[in-house]
Structure formats: C-alpha cells, structure tokens
Design a protein around this motif. Structure first.
Motif, PDB file in Angstrom:
ATOM      1  N   THR A 184       0.758  -1.297  -0.170  1.00  0.00           N
ATOM      2  CA  THR A 184      -0.166  -0.100   0.218  1.00  0.00           C
ATOM      3  C   THR A 184       0.961   1.240   0.088  1.00  0.00           C
ATOM      4  N   ILE A 185       0.644   2.039  -0.934  1.00  0.00           N
ATOM      5  CA  ILE A 185       1.396   3.434  -1.054  1.00  0.00           C
ATOM      6  C   ILE A 185       0.771   4.438  -0.535  1.00  0.00           C
ATOM      7  N   ASN A 186       1.108   4.911   0.474  1.00  0.00           N
ATOM      8  CA  ASN A 186       0.474   6.169   1.161  1.00  0.00           C
ATOM      9  C   ASN A 186       1.303   7.699   0.841  1.00  0.00           C
ATOM     10  N   GLU A 187       1.447   7.853  -0.410  1.00  0.00           N
ATOM     11  CA  GLU A 187       2.375   9.142  -0.722  1.00  0.00           C
ATOM     12  C   GLU A 187       1.802  10.408  -0.166  1.00  0.00           C
ATOM     13  N   ALA A 188       0.629  10.535   0.229  1.00  0.00           N
ATOM     14  CA  ALA A 188       0.172  11.820   0.835  1.00  0.00           C
ATOM     15  C   ALA A 188       0.961  11.995   2.171  1.00  0.00           C
ATOM     16  N   THR A 189       1.189  11.145   2.850  1.00  0.00           N
ATOM     17  CA  THR A 189       1.538  11.324   4.360  1.00  0.00           C
ATOM     18  C   THR A 189       3.249  10.780   4.375  1.00  0.00           C
ATOM     19  N   ALA A 190       3.752  10.378   3.183  1.00  0.00           N
ATOM     20  CA  ALA A 190       5.170   9.821   3.050  1.00  0.00           C
ATOM     21  C   ALA A 190       6.293  11.091   3.461  1.00  0.00           C
ATOM     22  N   TYR A 191       7.427  10.608   4.065  1.00  0.00           N
ATOM     23  CA  TYR A 191       8.569  11.723   4.294  1.00  0.00           C
ATOM     24  C   TYR A 191       9.147  11.589   3.043  1.00  0.00           C
ATOM     25  N   ASN A 192       9.601  12.853   2.859  1.00  0.00           N
ATOM     26  CA  ASN A 192      10.781  13.042   1.813  1.00  0.00           C
ATOM     27  C   ASN A 192      11.953  12.741   2.394  1.00  0.00           C
ATOM     28  N   THR A 193      12.506  11.934   2.147  1.00  0.00           N
ATOM     29  CA  THR A 193      13.628  11.166   3.069  1.00  0.00           C
ATOM     30  C   THR A 193      15.044  11.012   2.318  1.00  0.00           C
ATOM     31  N   ASN A 194      16.137  11.211   2.891  1.00  0.00           N
ATOM     32  CA  ASN A 194      17.304  10.592   2.201  1.00  0.00           C
ATOM     33  C   ASN A 194      17.546   9.248   2.518  1.00  0.00           C
ATOM     34  N   THR A 195      17.566   8.325   1.335  1.00  0.00           N
ATOM     35  CA  THR A 195      17.632   7.067   1.348  1.00  0.00           C
ATOM     36  C   THR A 195      19.008   6.274   1.356  1.00  0.00           C
TER      37      THR A 195
END
Length: 111
Positions: A30-41
């Motif tokens: 399930t992809i919850n892009e609206a609440t995902a962090y913009n993060t360094n991977t």
C-alpha cells in the motif's frame, strides 16, 4: 517552478502516482504518498549493499528491500532514521551491531 520541482497537482504526476500505487497493490504494497516523508535513502541503500556483500543471500536481500519499501511507503517511516533501519535489520535477523557500525561509518563500498 524550477526544473527539480514537481507540480503534484499536474495530471502527469497524478497518473504516475496512480500507476505506482497500482503496481504496489499488485504485490501487496500500500503506497500512502500523501503522508510519506521526503527522506534521504542513502543509509538504507548502504545497509542493503553491505548486507548483499556480507550475506550473499538473494532471498534475505529481497526480504530486506521489501521491508524497507513497506516501512517507507505503507508505514511512512523515515528511512534516514537509523532506528528504523536497525529495526528492519533486526526483523531480517541481520547483525544489528554490524549494521550500526556501517551506518555510523558513512562507508560507501563493501567487499
């Protein structure tokens, strides 16, 4: 708007998100892009590369990557957070003391 910025309301961006969500759903993600962090991977990638070079176990690496996708896209955890990465490593029975050393070292190459 700069070249590196994305207009998330643009029809192309929405279509891309819809496609990614459908692909994720097809494999149980399930992809919850609206609440995902913009993060360094970077640290997540380093952990996976280290595990590949250390364990030489395709199934382990596949499970590790799947769990990283899950915690990021579904649980919306930040992959730059070392505690999150250590929890994923522990779940996959990877030596967390060694993972911590790798994460703290900023090493980029593993043999």
């Amino acid at each position: 708007m700069n070249a590196f910025q994305i207009d998330l309301d643009a029809p192309k961006a929405n279509a891309a998100y819809d496609h990614a969500k459908a692909m994720g759903k097809a494999v149980g993600l399930t992809i919850n892009e609206a609440t995902a962090y913009n993060t360094n991977t970077m640290d997540a990638h380093r952990m996976v590369q280290w595990a590949k070079s250390t364990y030489h176990d395709f199934k382990l690496i596949e499970n590790l990557a799947d769990d990283l996708f899950y915690v990021y896209f579904t649980e919306n955890k930040e992959l730059a957070d070392h505690k999150v990465l250590l929890d994923v490593a522990k779940k996959n029975k990877i030596d967390t003391a060694e993972v911590k050393k790798i994460l703290d070292s900023k090493c980029l190459k593993f043999n």
